[in-house]
Each structure stands twice: as structure tokens, then as C-alpha cells.
Design a protein around this motif. Structure first.
Motif, PDB file in Angstrom:
ATOM      1  N   HIS A  64       0.776  -1.181   0.167  1.00 15.88           N
ATOM      2  CA  HIS A  64       0.100   0.020  -0.032  1.00 15.88           C
ATOM      3  C   HIS A  64       0.733   0.985   0.069  1.00 15.88           C
ATOM      4  O   HIS A  64       0.189   2.158  -0.439  1.00 15.88           O
ATOM      5  N   ASN A  66       3.469   1.744  -1.581  1.00 19.65           N
ATOM      6  CA  ASN A  66       3.793   2.321  -2.934  1.00 19.65           C
ATOM      7  C   ASN A  66       2.706   2.207  -4.041  1.00 19.65           C
ATOM      8  O   ASN A  66       3.125   2.371  -5.218  1.00 19.65           O
ATOM      9  N   ALA A  67       1.752   2.338  -3.388  1.00 24.94           N
ATOM     10  CA  ALA A  67       0.258   2.366  -4.252  1.00 24.94           C
ATOM     11  C   ALA A  67       0.312   1.095  -5.262  1.00 24.94           C
ATOM     12  O   ALA A  67      -0.638   1.166  -6.198  1.00 24.94           O
ATOM     13  N   VAL A  70      -4.335  -0.690  -3.176  1.00 25.43           N
ATOM     14  CA  VAL A  70      -5.185   0.444  -2.947  1.00 25.43           C
ATOM     15  C   VAL A  70      -6.165   0.103  -1.781  1.00 25.43           C
ATOM     16  O   VAL A  70      -6.908  -1.119  -1.898  1.00 25.43           O
ATOM     17  N   TYR A  77      -2.098   8.643   2.629  1.00 30.34           N
ATOM     18  CA  TYR A  77      -1.543   9.640   2.100  1.00 30.34           C
ATOM     19  C   TYR A  77       0.021   9.302   2.206  1.00 30.34           C
ATOM     20  O   TYR A  77       0.578   9.172   3.248  1.00 30.34           O
ATOM     21  N   VAL A  78       0.738   9.361   0.982  1.00 28.74           N
ATOM     22  CA  VAL A  78       2.241   9.374   0.858  1.00 28.74           C
ATOM     23  C   VAL A  78       2.738  10.565   0.269  1.00 28.74           C
ATOM     24  O   VAL A  78       2.330  10.703  -0.526  1.00 28.74           O
ATOM     25  N   THR A  83      -3.278   7.681  -2.169  1.00 28.36           N
ATOM     26  CA  THR A  83      -2.851   6.612  -3.034  1.00 28.36           C
ATOM     27  C   THR A  83      -3.970   6.001  -3.781  1.00 28.36           C
ATOM     28  O   THR A  83      -3.933   5.453  -4.669  1.00 28.36           O
ATOM     29  N   VAL A  89      -0.130   8.590  -8.594  1.00 25.66           N
ATOM     30  CA  VAL A  89       0.464   7.018  -8.390  1.00 25.66           C
ATOM     31  C   VAL A  89       2.036   7.095  -9.056  1.00 25.66           C
ATOM     32  O   VAL A  89       3.004   7.016  -8.113  1.00 25.66           O
ATOM     33  N   ILE A  92       3.771   9.165  -5.928  1.00 29.02           N
ATOM     34  CA  ILE A  92       3.699   8.239  -4.904  1.00 29.02           C
ATOM     35  C   ILE A  92       5.088   7.478  -5.152  1.00 29.02           C
ATOM     36  O   ILE A  92       5.931   7.384  -4.130  1.00 29.02           O
ATOM     37  N   ARG A  93       5.196   6.939  -6.258  1.00 26.73           N
ATOM     38  CA  ARG A  93       6.351   5.850  -6.436  1.00 26.73           C
ATOM     39  C   ARG A  93       7.772   6.618  -6.487  1.00 26.73           C
ATOM     40  O   ARG A  93       8.827   5.821  -6.315  1.00 26.73           O
TER      41      ARG A  93
END
Length: 289
Positions: A64, A66-67, A70, A77-78, A83, A89, A92-93
Motif C-alpha cells: 500500500h 507504494n500504491a 489501494v 497519504y504518501v 494513494t 501514483v 507516490i512511487r
């Protein structure tokens, strides 16, 4: 929310996730809860260790971050990005890089240095910058001298350090390592964990380490214990490993030095709670003598 450089890099509230379950005729039944109401806060620069037996939900939680998965309930929240927002995405990665159990699944190129630069090439980074970043990342994990080698020539620990370098070159704020030493021998485990600790301490990279090796969690800023998809314990390594009986109830061990000290204390030796390392145990025994 948007990425805003706040001190809190990960915020999770009430996270739930269910894996689909099908009956013999292929009809979907009520899914198994892999995550069940998980709250998670990680400050930038922290070293977090997440422990749990097989099936506890720790690897599902890692995916989760690293999305790759989901949540079907709650929010995550990253670096300020939700996410569940498909448009976020990629960002986030870039913020949270992922290292998996088997380095062979992440190493693609036939030369170490080229492999580290592979992800950067996909990001459209100019070639001179790719080589600068690859050198910096390989030096950070102690693999610069092997830059021209074939990954096939490397040990398991060296391959995992190259995989970490490949993620590090993309300059994430956080690295999530999902049982990165599970397939390594003790020597390989030691070199990978030393590399991770150094990145955290010197480069200030936020580290989230998923592991079932208790010794790997000893130096973490915070240890989280999961069981049946829930967070059941959270605290410093000393706070967590002082609760030997409770950890055993979750089918977990404690570091060997901690266990020995605990047994000696039960036999009447006046030792401090939650000795974490052999050095601490020797020092305590010397004081006692």
C-alpha cells in the motif's frame, strides 16, 4: 492534499484491505481482511521496522505504501498524495521506492551500473545525470567497485545492494523494504541491513523495513507489530522487546541477546529490561559481577 514537504511522510487512518475469496464454483465470497483498521504515521527520516508472522498483513501494508495496492477502506497519504488518486501514483512511487525479497526480480540489465540507471532512463533523466546518480547510489551502498560486473557474478547480498541502489538513484524520500533479507544467508543479511542503516543515518532517507528477523529491528526508531491485519504493538525497540511473553503470544521471537537476558533475569540475575544486543548483555553481566 498535495505534496508539500511536511515532516510527516506517511499518514494512514483506518486502513482496510480484503483479498477476494472464491468458492469451488468461482463465486466470490466475503474476502479475507488482510488489513483491518490500521493507523500508521511515519515522520521523514525515521527508521520504522514492521514485524509479524506470515499472514499478519505486514507485506500487504508494504504494498500500500507504494500504491501497488489501494485500500478498500480508510485513507493513506504518501508525501501528501492520496494513494487512491490514480493521477498521483507516479508521484507516490517517486516518493516511496520499493525493494522486494528477491533481488533477481528487480535486476534487469547485464551490467551493474546500467541496471542502476535503468529506472532513471525510463524517467527521462538526461544521460549525464543518470551516470552521476548511478555513481552516487552505488557508492552509497558500497558497490561502486563492482559497477562493471555482471549481476550473475554477485552474491545474494551484493545483488540486493544493487537493487537498493537502483531505487536510491531515483531519489525517493522513503524506501520500503519488504523482507529484503529473507532469501539471503547471514552474511548477506548483515551487509544489507548495515547498508540500510547507513542510508538512514547518513543520507536521512526514511526507511520502512518489513522483516521477520528480530535482530534487524533492534536499531529502528520505532517497531510496529502486526497480527491478523491489525497493529497490536507499537513503540521503541526497547519497549517492544521488553514484552517477551506478549511477543510470544503473537508467535514472534525476540533477539537472541534479549531472550538470554530474559531467561537469566527469571533465574534471579538483576539485569535491566530489554537488553537488545550481545554487547549490552556483556556489559550488564560485567556490572553484575
Amino acid at each position: 492534499m498535495t505534496g508539500n514537504g511536511r515532516n510527516k511522510i506517511i499518514e494512514g487512518r483506518g486502513l482496510s484491505y480484503h483479498y477476494a475469496v472464491y468458492d469451488e464454483e468461482g463465486r466470490q465470497e466475503e474476502g479475507r481482511a488482510a488489513l483491518d483498521g490500521v493507523d500508521l504515521d511515519v515522520e521523514a527520516g525515521q527508521f520504522i521496522a514492521i514485524l509479524g508472522h506470515n499472514g499478519s498483513g505486514k507485506s500487504t501494508l508494504a504494498r500500500h505504501l507504494n500504491a501497488l495496492l489501494v485500500p478498500d477502506g480508510g485513507t493513506l497519504y504518501v508525501d501528501g498524495y492520496d494513494t487512491r488518486d490514480e493521477e498521483s501514483v507516479w508521484k507516490i512511487r517517486q516518493s516511496a521506492g520499493m525493494v522486494f525479497q528477491n533481488p533477481d526480480n528487480q535486476i534487469i540489465a547485464s551490467v551493474v551500473e546500467e541496471d542502476v540507471g535503468f529506472g532513471l532512463e525510463n524517467m527521462g533523466i538526461p544521460t549525464p545525470e543518470i551516470w552521476r546518480r548511478a555513481e552516487t547510489a552505488l557508492r552509497a551502498v558500497g558497490m561502486w567497485k563492482m559497477r562493471g560486473a555482471s549481476p550473475n557474478q554477485l552474491s545474494g547480498g551484493q545483488k540486493q545492494r544493487v537493487a537498493i541502489a537502483g531505487v536510491l538513484a531515483m531519489r525517493p524520500k522513503c524506501i520500503v523494504l519488504d523482507e529484503p533479507t529473507a532469501m539471503l544467508d547471514p552474511g548477506g543479511r548483515k551487509e544489507v541491513i548495515e547498508t540500510v542503516r547507513e542510508l538512514n543515518e547518513k543520507e536521512k532517507v526514511t526507511v520502512i523495513l518489513i522483516t521477520h528477523y528480530m535482530e534487524e529491528a533492534v536499531h529502528a526508531d520505532r517497531v510496529i507489530v502486526m497480527d491478523h491485519g491489525k497493529v497490536v504493538m507499537s513503540g521503541t525497540a526497547r519497549e517492544i522487546f521488553s514484552q517477551v511473553e506478549r511477543l510470544k503470544s503473537f508467535r514472534l521471537d525476540v533477539p537472541q541477546a534479549t531472550l538470554l537476558a530474559w531467561k537469566l533475569k527469571k533465574r534471579g540475575m538483576p539485569l535491566p529490561d530489554a537488553i537488545l544486543t550481545i554487547d549490552e548483555l556483556i556489559e550488564a553481566l560485567n556490572v553484575w559481577n
